[in-house]
Design a protein around this motif. Structure first.
Motif, PDB file in Angstrom:
ATOM      1  N   GLU A 156     132.684  23.603 -21.039  1.00 48.46           N
ATOM      2  CA  GLU A 156     132.497  23.101 -19.678  1.00 48.46           C
ATOM      3  C   GLU A 156     133.751  22.436 -19.127  1.00 48.46           C
ATOM      4  O   GLU A 156     134.043  22.543 -17.934  1.00 48.46           O
ATOM      5  CB  GLU A 156     131.334  22.108 -19.635  1.00 48.46           C
ATOM      6  CG  GLU A 156     129.979  22.730 -19.933  1.00 48.46           C
ATOM      7  CD  GLU A 156     128.862  21.709 -19.866  1.00 48.46           C
ATOM      8  OE1 GLU A 156     129.111  20.574 -19.393  1.00 48.46           O
ATOM      9  OE2 GLU A 156     127.743  22.032 -20.293  1.00 48.46           O
ATOM     10  N   THR A 157     134.492  21.732 -19.978  1.00 48.12           N
ATOM     11  CA  THR A 157     135.653  20.967 -19.536  1.00 48.12           C
ATOM     12  C   THR A 157     136.779  21.166 -20.532  1.00 48.12           C
ATOM     13  O   THR A 157     136.555  21.188 -21.744  1.00 48.12           O
ATOM     14  CB  THR A 157     135.319  19.465 -19.429  1.00 48.12           C
ATOM     15  OG1 THR A 157     134.150  19.294 -18.631  1.00 48.12           O
ATOM     16  CG2 THR A 157     136.471  18.680 -18.818  1.00 48.12           C
ATOM     17  N   GLN A 158     137.991  21.309 -20.000  1.00 48.59           N
ATOM     18  CA  GLN A 158     139.169  21.456 -20.852  1.00 48.59           C
ATOM     19  C   GLN A 158     140.203  20.404 -20.459  1.00 48.59           C
ATOM     20  O   GLN A 158     140.449  20.173 -19.276  1.00 48.59           O
ATOM     21  CB  GLN A 158     139.803  22.848 -20.709  1.00 48.59           C
ATOM     22  CG  GLN A 158     138.827  24.002 -20.896  1.00 48.59           C
ATOM     23  CD  GLN A 158     138.110  24.351 -19.606  1.00 48.59           C
ATOM     24  OE1 GLN A 158     138.692  24.348 -18.530  1.00 48.59           O
ATOM     25  NE2 GLN A 158     136.823  24.662 -19.711  1.00 48.59           N
ATOM     26  N   ILE A 159     140.785  19.778 -21.461  1.00 46.54           N
ATOM     27  CA  ILE A 159     141.890  18.847 -21.244  1.00 46.54           C
ATOM     28  C   ILE A 159     143.104  19.397 -21.985  1.00 46.54           C
ATOM     29  O   ILE A 159     143.031  19.667 -23.181  1.00 46.54           O
ATOM     30  CB  ILE A 159     141.550  17.431 -21.741  1.00 46.54           C
ATOM     31  CG1 ILE A 159     140.400  16.856 -20.913  1.00 46.54           C
ATOM     32  CG2 ILE A 159     142.770  16.524 -21.670  1.00 46.54           C
ATOM     33  CD1 ILE A 159     140.003  15.451 -21.317  1.00 46.54           C
ATOM     34  N   LEU A 160     144.194  19.578 -21.246  1.00 41.63           N
ATOM     35  CA  LEU A 160     145.376  20.213 -21.813  1.00 41.63           C
ATOM     36  C   LEU A 160     146.628  19.457 -21.436  1.00 41.63           C
ATOM     37  O   LEU A 160     146.666  18.748 -20.430  1.00 41.63           O
ATOM     38  CB  LEU A 160     145.479  21.667 -21.325  1.00 41.63           C
ATOM     39  CG  LEU A 160     144.211  22.514 -21.455  1.00 41.63           C
ATOM     40  CD1 LEU A 160     143.512  22.597 -20.116  1.00 41.63           C
ATOM     41  CD2 LEU A 160     144.536  23.902 -21.956  1.00 41.63           C
TER      42      LEU A 160
END
Length: 423
Positions: A295-299
């Motif tokens: 649902e959510t990606q942090i990069l």
């Protein structure tokens, strides 16, 4: 619907390059470059946004490489103080904000792979050669300093998290996951820009490479960013064959079973960076993990030092565990570092961007919080303006009010950028 003309794309691209150079080094002064890019992009858009402070960004091209929170407004303040930004790969991904599924595993943390570990060959490709996309990975991966410490620290932040370090941080372990609530990975990422695969794709085994390179299908194969980017895991330096050879391409990542995963954090080397030259809608690993169901990606957009990354992640997970939003928790952690003199440079706090659903882990919508401020030099006191509507429906409404569709058209002299739209 309202539009803001941002002018020629070439000027914006040059400004992006200047800002990225300034953000990459803590010794450089980022403010002139941050102000210059804001004047080209966000300043025209602010006239369209009005009082809206919750902005869903769907950037294209080189603007994918920009942490908008680190831009500087007319009053000399970073936009993280004024706006809440959440990234989306495209406008149609607004529909994904409503789509949720239950987690099927607890949190998993994978860190500090042993890149030199010799894995036992396994899988249908065990006796074959490495695929062309895997050959495009860097020749050697060096151990990431303090990666094991970060993995252990994060696993302690996440109750009951399963921690995989060293030899257990394998590609096969990632492929075996089934919807963990949170997946935090600390390793090297890569993107092979503008290269050709060293061998023909498997779909055309009987055609020699020289003939294949002139075929349209081969061009599509070469240019597919999901075949040219990936992550390194245990055994990556051994250049072995098989399904567990230590290289997880973005194509393989897009086929993971992460339906039900609320959050994927890739604390790796420039994992958010796709094609940095052509910029034709390439999202790198960001898109791959979205396709996998996360649902959510942090990069990360550049390499910050280990201490500041640990500090940021500690602040982030602390707020997330307390019920904060997946997007707002990052913003509040960044604001806390900005308020600390030794961490005030955006090199330390702005490298991570949040893409996808910004709600809390339990799905509860979390509105951004803005402190009231005194009027600035230009008399602006916009932060006191109305908040976006509550709820998932409210998040969609906020996006329709303030989607910055920063669409950089194909690189050519005189091409222009179309800015934010508002309904």
């Amino acid at each position: 619907m309202a539009w803001a003309d941002l002018g020629e794309a070439e000027r914006i691209e040059d400004a992006v390059g200047d800002l990225r150079k300034a953000l990459a080094r803590a010794a450089a002064d980022p403010r002139p470059a941050a102000r210059a890019l804001d004047a080209l992009v966000m300043q025209p858009i602010r006239r369209v946004l009005g009082p809206t402070r919750w902005v869903l960004l769907s950037p294209d091209g080189l603007l994918n490489l920009v942490p908008f929170s680190a831009l500087l407004d007319e009053d000399g303040r970073y936009l993280v103080e004024r706006y809440a930004f959440t990234y989306l790969p495209s406008g149609r991904d607004l529909l994904r904000l409503r789509a949720t599924a239950p987690q099927r595993e607890g949190a998993v943390v994978i860190a500090a792979p042993d890149y030199d570990y010799l894995l036992a060959p396994a899988g249908p490709r065990a006796q074959g050669s490495r695929s062309s996309s895997e050959e495009l990975a860097p020749a050697h991966f060096t151990p990431l300093a303090a990666a094991a410490d970060e993995g252990q620290a994060v696993s302690q932040e996440l109750a009951g998290a399963r921690l995989l370090l060293g030899r257990t941080a394998t590609e096969s372990a990632v492929k075996a996951l089934r919807g963990p609530q949170v997946l935090h990975i600390v390793t090297h990422g890569f993107f092979a820009s503008g290269q050709e695969p060293p061998e023909p794709p498997p779909a055309f085994p009987a055609i020699v490479s020289s003939r294949l390179r002139g075929m349209p299908g081969f061009h599509l194969y070469v240019e597919n960013p999901l075949l040219r980017s990936g992550l390194a895991f245990a055994g990556a330096n051994r250049k072995t064959t098989g399904d567990d050879n230590g290289i997880l391409t973005a194509m393989e990542a897009s086929q993971l079973d992460l339906n039900g995963t609320k959050l994927v954090v890739l604390a790796a080397c420039e994992t958010g960076v796709g094609e940095t030259e052509s910029g034709d809608g390439v999202y790198g690993l960001r898109r791959a993990f979205l396709m996998s169901g996360a649902e959510t990606q942090i990069l990360s957009l550049w390499n910050a030092d280990d201490a500041s990354t640990r500090e940021l992640m500690h602040g982030y997970y602390t707020r997330l565990k307390a019920g904060g939003g997946r997007s707002e928790s990052m913003r509040q952690a960044q604001l806390a570092m900005l308020a600390t003199p030794e961490r005030a440079h955006p090199h330390y706090w702005a490298s991570f961007i949040v893409s996808g659903n910004g709600a809390a882990l339990d799905g509860r919508p979390v509105e951004p919080s803005f402190a009231k401020v005194h009027p600035g030099a230009r008399g602006c006191r916009c932060e006191v303006g109305p908040q976006p509507p509550a709820g998932i429906a409210g998040a969609s409404a906020a996006a329709l009010l303030a989607v910055a569709s920063l669409a950089r058209r194909r690189r050519r002299r005189g091409s222009r950028c179309a800015g934010a739209r508002r309904r």
